[in-house]
Design an enzyme around this catalytic site. Structure first.
Site, PDB file in Angstrom:
ATOM      1  N   HIS A  23       0.851  -1.195   0.000  1.00 37.55           N
ATOM      2  CA  HIS A  23       0.000   0.000   0.000  1.00 37.55           C
ATOM      3  C   HIS A  23       0.882   1.239   0.000  1.00 37.55           C
ATOM      4  O   HIS A  23       1.257   1.765   1.064  1.00 37.55           O
ATOM      5  CB  HIS A  23      -0.939  -0.010   1.209  1.00 37.55           C
ATOM      6  N   HIS A  25       1.395   4.901  -2.467  1.00 36.74           N
ATOM      7  CA  HIS A  25       0.901   5.671  -3.628  1.00 36.74           C
ATOM      8  C   HIS A  25       2.063   6.203  -4.446  1.00 36.74           C
ATOM      9  O   HIS A  25       3.090   6.625  -3.895  1.00 36.74           O
ATOM     10  CB  HIS A  25       0.013   6.818  -3.146  1.00 36.74           C
ATOM     11  N   ARG A  78       3.461  16.436 -15.245  1.00 39.44           N
ATOM     12  CA  ARG A  78       2.787  17.026 -16.417  1.00 39.44           C
ATOM     13  C   ARG A  78       3.103  16.358 -17.739  1.00 39.44           C
ATOM     14  O   ARG A  78       2.410  16.594 -18.722  1.00 39.44           O
ATOM     15  CB  ARG A  78       3.174  18.498 -16.523  1.00 39.44           C
ATOM     16  N   ASP A 145      -6.267   3.198  -9.053  1.00 39.33           N
ATOM     17  CA  ASP A 145      -7.371   3.541  -8.150  1.00 39.33           C
ATOM     18  C   ASP A 145      -8.228   4.696  -8.662  1.00 39.33           C
ATOM     19  O   ASP A 145      -7.762   5.595  -9.358  1.00 39.33           O
ATOM     20  CB  ASP A 145      -6.873   3.792  -6.709  1.00 39.33           C
ATOM     21  N   GLY A 179      -8.884   8.503  -1.913  1.00 37.13           N
ATOM     22  CA  GLY A 179      -9.409   9.841  -1.651  1.00 37.13           C
ATOM     23  C   GLY A 179     -10.300   9.851  -0.420  1.00 37.13           C
ATOM     24  O   GLY A 179     -10.371   8.871   0.324  1.00 37.13           O
ATOM     25  N   HIS A 206      -9.596   1.407  -0.521  1.00 35.31           N
ATOM     26  CA  HIS A 206      -9.426   2.002   0.805  1.00 35.31           C
ATOM     27  C   HIS A 206     -10.804   1.961   1.480  1.00 35.31           C
ATOM     28  O   HIS A 206     -11.815   2.252   0.820  1.00 35.31           O
ATOM     29  CB  HIS A 206      -9.052   3.482   0.712  1.00 35.31           C
ATOM     30  N   GLU A 209     -10.812   4.281   6.690  1.00 33.18           N
ATOM     31  CA  GLU A 209      -9.673   5.127   7.081  1.00 33.18           C
ATOM     32  C   GLU A 209     -10.190   6.345   7.849  1.00 33.18           C
ATOM     33  O   GLU A 209      -9.666   6.686   8.896  1.00 33.18           O
ATOM     34  CB  GLU A 209      -8.899   5.565   5.823  1.00 33.18           C
ATOM     35  N   ASP A 287       2.075   4.006   2.684  1.00 38.28           N
ATOM     36  CA  ASP A 287       1.065   4.920   2.129  1.00 38.28           C
ATOM     37  C   ASP A 287       1.679   6.051   1.283  1.00 38.28           C
ATOM     38  O   ASP A 287       1.701   5.944   0.058  1.00 38.28           O
ATOM     39  CB  ASP A 287       0.187   5.472   3.255  1.00 38.28           C
TER      40      ASP A 287
HETATM   41  N1  LIG Z   1      -4.118   7.913   2.765  1.00 44.41           N
HETATM   42  C1  LIG Z   1      -4.825   8.038   1.635  1.00 44.41           C
HETATM   43  N2  LIG Z   1      -6.154   7.800   1.637  1.00 44.41           N
HETATM   44  C2  LIG Z   1      -6.877   7.953   0.526  1.00 44.41           C
HETATM   45  N3  LIG Z   1      -6.349   8.335  -0.654  1.00 44.41           N
HETATM   46  C3  LIG Z   1      -5.041   8.599  -0.698  1.00 44.41           C
HETATM   47  C4  LIG Z   1      -4.243   8.446   0.419  1.00 44.41           C
HETATM   48  N4  LIG Z   1      -2.981   8.764   0.082  1.00 44.41           N
HETATM   49  C5  LIG Z   1      -2.983   9.087  -1.200  1.00 44.41           C
HETATM   50  N5  LIG Z   1      -4.219   8.981  -1.684  1.00 44.41           N
HETATM   51  C6  LIG Z   1      -4.559   9.284  -3.071  1.00 44.41           C
HETATM   52  O1  LIG Z   1      -5.239  10.488  -3.118  1.00 44.41           O
HETATM   53  C7  LIG Z   1      -5.970  10.493  -4.322  1.00 44.41           C
HETATM   54  C8  LIG Z   1      -7.018  11.586  -4.127  1.00 44.41           C
HETATM   55  C9  LIG Z   1      -7.317  12.344  -5.355  1.00 44.41           C
HETATM   56  C10 LIG Z   1      -8.570  13.088  -5.245  1.00 44.41           C
HETATM   57  O2  LIG Z   1      -9.226  13.033  -4.224  1.00 44.41           O
HETATM   58  C11 LIG Z   1      -9.043  13.923  -6.356  1.00 44.41           C
HETATM   59  C12 LIG Z   1     -10.233  14.627  -6.195  1.00 44.41           C
HETATM   60  C13 LIG Z   1     -10.665  15.446  -7.230  1.00 44.41           C
HETATM   61  C14 LIG Z   1      -9.929  15.587  -8.403  1.00 44.41           C
HETATM   62  C15 LIG Z   1      -8.748  14.876  -8.530  1.00 44.41           C
HETATM   63  C16 LIG Z   1      -7.923  15.031  -9.766  1.00 44.41           C
HETATM   64  O3  LIG Z   1      -6.854  14.408  -9.875  1.00 44.41           O
HETATM   65  O4  LIG Z   1      -8.310  15.806 -10.624  1.00 44.41           O
HETATM   66  C17 LIG Z   1      -8.305  14.050  -7.523  1.00 44.41           C
HETATM   67  C18 LIG Z   1      -6.512   9.101  -4.413  1.00 44.41           C
HETATM   68  O5  LIG Z   1      -6.800   8.663  -5.665  1.00 44.41           O
HETATM   69  C19 LIG Z   1      -5.423   8.274  -3.749  1.00 44.41           C
HETATM   70  O6  LIG Z   1      -4.661   7.578  -4.686  1.00 44.41           O
HETATM   71 ZN   LIG Z   2      -3.579   4.933   0.705  1.00 48.80          ZN
END
Ligand SMILES: Nc1ncnc2c1ncn2[C@@H]1O[C@H](CCC(=O)c2cccc(C(=O)O)c2)[C@@H](O)[C@H]1O
Ligand SMILES: [Zn+2]
Length: 349
Positions: A23, A25, A78, A145, A179, A206, A209, A287
C-alpha cells in the site's frame, strides 16, 4: 502473531530484511529529491523545493488538507517523462529499503485529465517498471485507483484504462478506490469494480480510514474487496474483525499515515493490537512515505514497538505481506525463503 520480547533496536534487522510493500501511492512516494527535480522542471508550481520548507508544507491539519497538498504535488506531474522519472526514482527508493516487491497505487485519471496522453502514460510506467526490475531487482506491480471524490466520471475513466486490452499495462494486478470517504459512499462504485474483477483484477479499495466500520462492510459486500486499505475503524466492530480473520481478508495498515492525516489521534491509540489479537492478517505499509516523514522500515519499527515483536515476529509481519500479495505462488515461495534465510542468518550465534 504472539506478543514476544521486543529487541532493543530492531532498525538494523529491519533495514536488511527483504520486504513486500502493498500500500504505497505513486505520487505520494515522491521524495524531496524527486519533488525538487520535478519543481525545477515546472517552476510555476507552489510546491516548495527546499527540504525544510517542504517538511512544513507536509504538515497536515486534517485529511482534507492532506488531499489538497497531495493534489498540488499531482500538479507537478505534467509529461510522460515526469511520470517515468517519478516511477523509476520511487523504485530506487524502495530498493534501498530492501523492498523486493511493491504494488504501487497509481491514479491514472489524475494524469489523463491533466492532458497526459493515455498511451504515453502507460508506456512511461511500464518502461520504468522494466528498467527498475533490471537495474534494482525490485518487482513493481500496479493498482489503478479511482479518486472517489472526483465522481463517477473518474470511475468510468479508471475502469476503461484498466480493462481496455489495448491500454491495460502488463504490470496491472488490482483495482482500488482512494481519496476522501466522507460523502463518497462505496456502493456507487460497484459497477466499476465488477468490470475490473471480470477483467481479472483484484479488488483493493481504501475503506474505514476516515469513516466507520460500515464502510469496510460496504467494501467487502459491494466491491468484493480482497484486501482493505487501512480498515482502521474495523476495530470498532468485533463481528467485522471476526469476519476479516475468518475469511483471511488482510488489512493494509499504515500507522504513521493515520497519525499524519489525523485519522488516529496517537500511535499508542492505533488499533493494530486489536487487529493482531483478533487474528486478522496484518500487513505493514507506508502509504505516502515522504509526505508523512516515514518509510517502510520506520513503519516496521513502529509496528514492532506497538505489537512488542522480536526479530521473528517482525519477520512474520514481512511474511504476512508476501502471503497477502498478488505475487504468483513461485514468487511468494522465493520471497518467503529469502525472508526466512535472512532471519536465520541474523539470529545465528
Ligand atoms: N491515505 C490516503 N487515503 C486515501 N487516498 C489517498 C491516500 N494517500 C494518497 N491517496 C490518493 O489520493 C488520491 C485523491 C485524489 C482526489 O481526491 C481527487 C479529487 C478530485 C480531483 C482529482 C484530480 O486528480 O483531478 C483528484 C486518491 O486517488 C489516492 O490515490
Ligand atoms: Zn492509501
Amino acid at each position: 502473531m504472539t506478543d514476544q520480547r521486543a529487541p532493543r533496536d530492531p532498525h538494523a534487522f529491519i533495514a536488511g530484511l527483504p520486504k513486500a510493500e502493498l500500500h504505497v501511492h505513486h505520487v505520494g512516494s515522491a521524495s524531496p529529491r524527486i519533488v525538487s527535480e520535478l519543481a525545477a522542471r515546472h517552476p510555476d508550481s507552489k510546491v516548495p523545493t527546499d527540504p525544510e520548507a517542504l517538511a512544513d508544507y507536509f504538515t497536515f491539519t486534517d485529511f482534507a488538507h492532506f488531499i489538497e497538498v497531495y493534489l498540488s504535488v499531482v500538479d507537478l506531474i505534467r509529461t510522460p517523462e515526469d511520470v517515468r522519472l517519478l516511477t523509476y526514482e520511487v523504485a530506487r527508493d524502495l530498493a534501498r529499503q530492501q523492498v523486493r516487491y511493491a504494488e504501487l497505487t497509481i491514479t491514472p485519471f489524475s494524469s489523463t485529465r491533466r492532458g497526459i496522453d493515455e498511451r504515453a502514460f502507460m508506456d512511461a510506467i511500464e518502461d520504468a517498471r522494466k528498467a527498475a526490475e533490471a537495474e534494482f531487482g525490485t518487482v513493481l506491480r500496479w493498482c489503478f485507483d479511482i479518486p472517489g471524490e472526483a465522481g463517477l466520471e473518474s470511475a468510468e475513466e479508471t475502469a476503461r484504462l484498466a480493462t481496455d486490452d489495448r491500454l491495460r499495462p502488463e504490470g496491472l494486478v488490482s483495482f482500488g478506490l482512494g481519496g476522501p470517504e466522507i460523502g463518497v459512499p462505496r456502493p456507487q462504485f460497484k459497477p466499476y469494480f465488477d468490470r475490473a474483477i471480470a477483467a481479472g483484477l483484484h479488488s483493493v479499495p481504501h475503506a474505514g480510514e476516515t469513516t466507520g466500520p460500515e464502510t469496510v462492510w460496504d467494501a467487502l459486500t459491494e466491491l468484493r474487496a480482497e484486501r482493505i486499505g487501512h480498515g482502521t475503524s474495523s476495530a470498532q466492530d468485533p463481528k467485522l474483525l471476526a469476519h476479516l480473520a475468518e475469511h483471511r481478508i488482510p488489512l493494509e495498515v499504515c500507522p504513521t499515515s493515520n497519525i499524519a492525516t489525523r485519522a488516529v489521534r496517537d500511535l499508542d491509540e492505533h488499533p493494530i493490537k486489536e487487529f493482531a489479537r483478533a487474528g486478522v492478517l496484518v500487513t505493514i505499509n507506508s502509504d505516502d512515505p515522504p509526505m508523512f516523514g516515514t518509510d517502510l522500515n520506520d513503519e516496521y519499527a513502529v509496528a514492532a514497538r506497538l505489537l512488542g515483536l522480536d526479530e521473528r515476529g517482525i519477520a512474520e509481519l514481512a511474511g504476512n505481506a508476501v502471503r497477502a500479495s498478488f505475487l504468483d505462488e513461485a514468487g511468494k515461495a522465493r520471497l518467503t525463503r529469502e525472508i526466512d534465510a535472512y532471519t536465520e542468518t541474523w539470529l545465528a550465534p
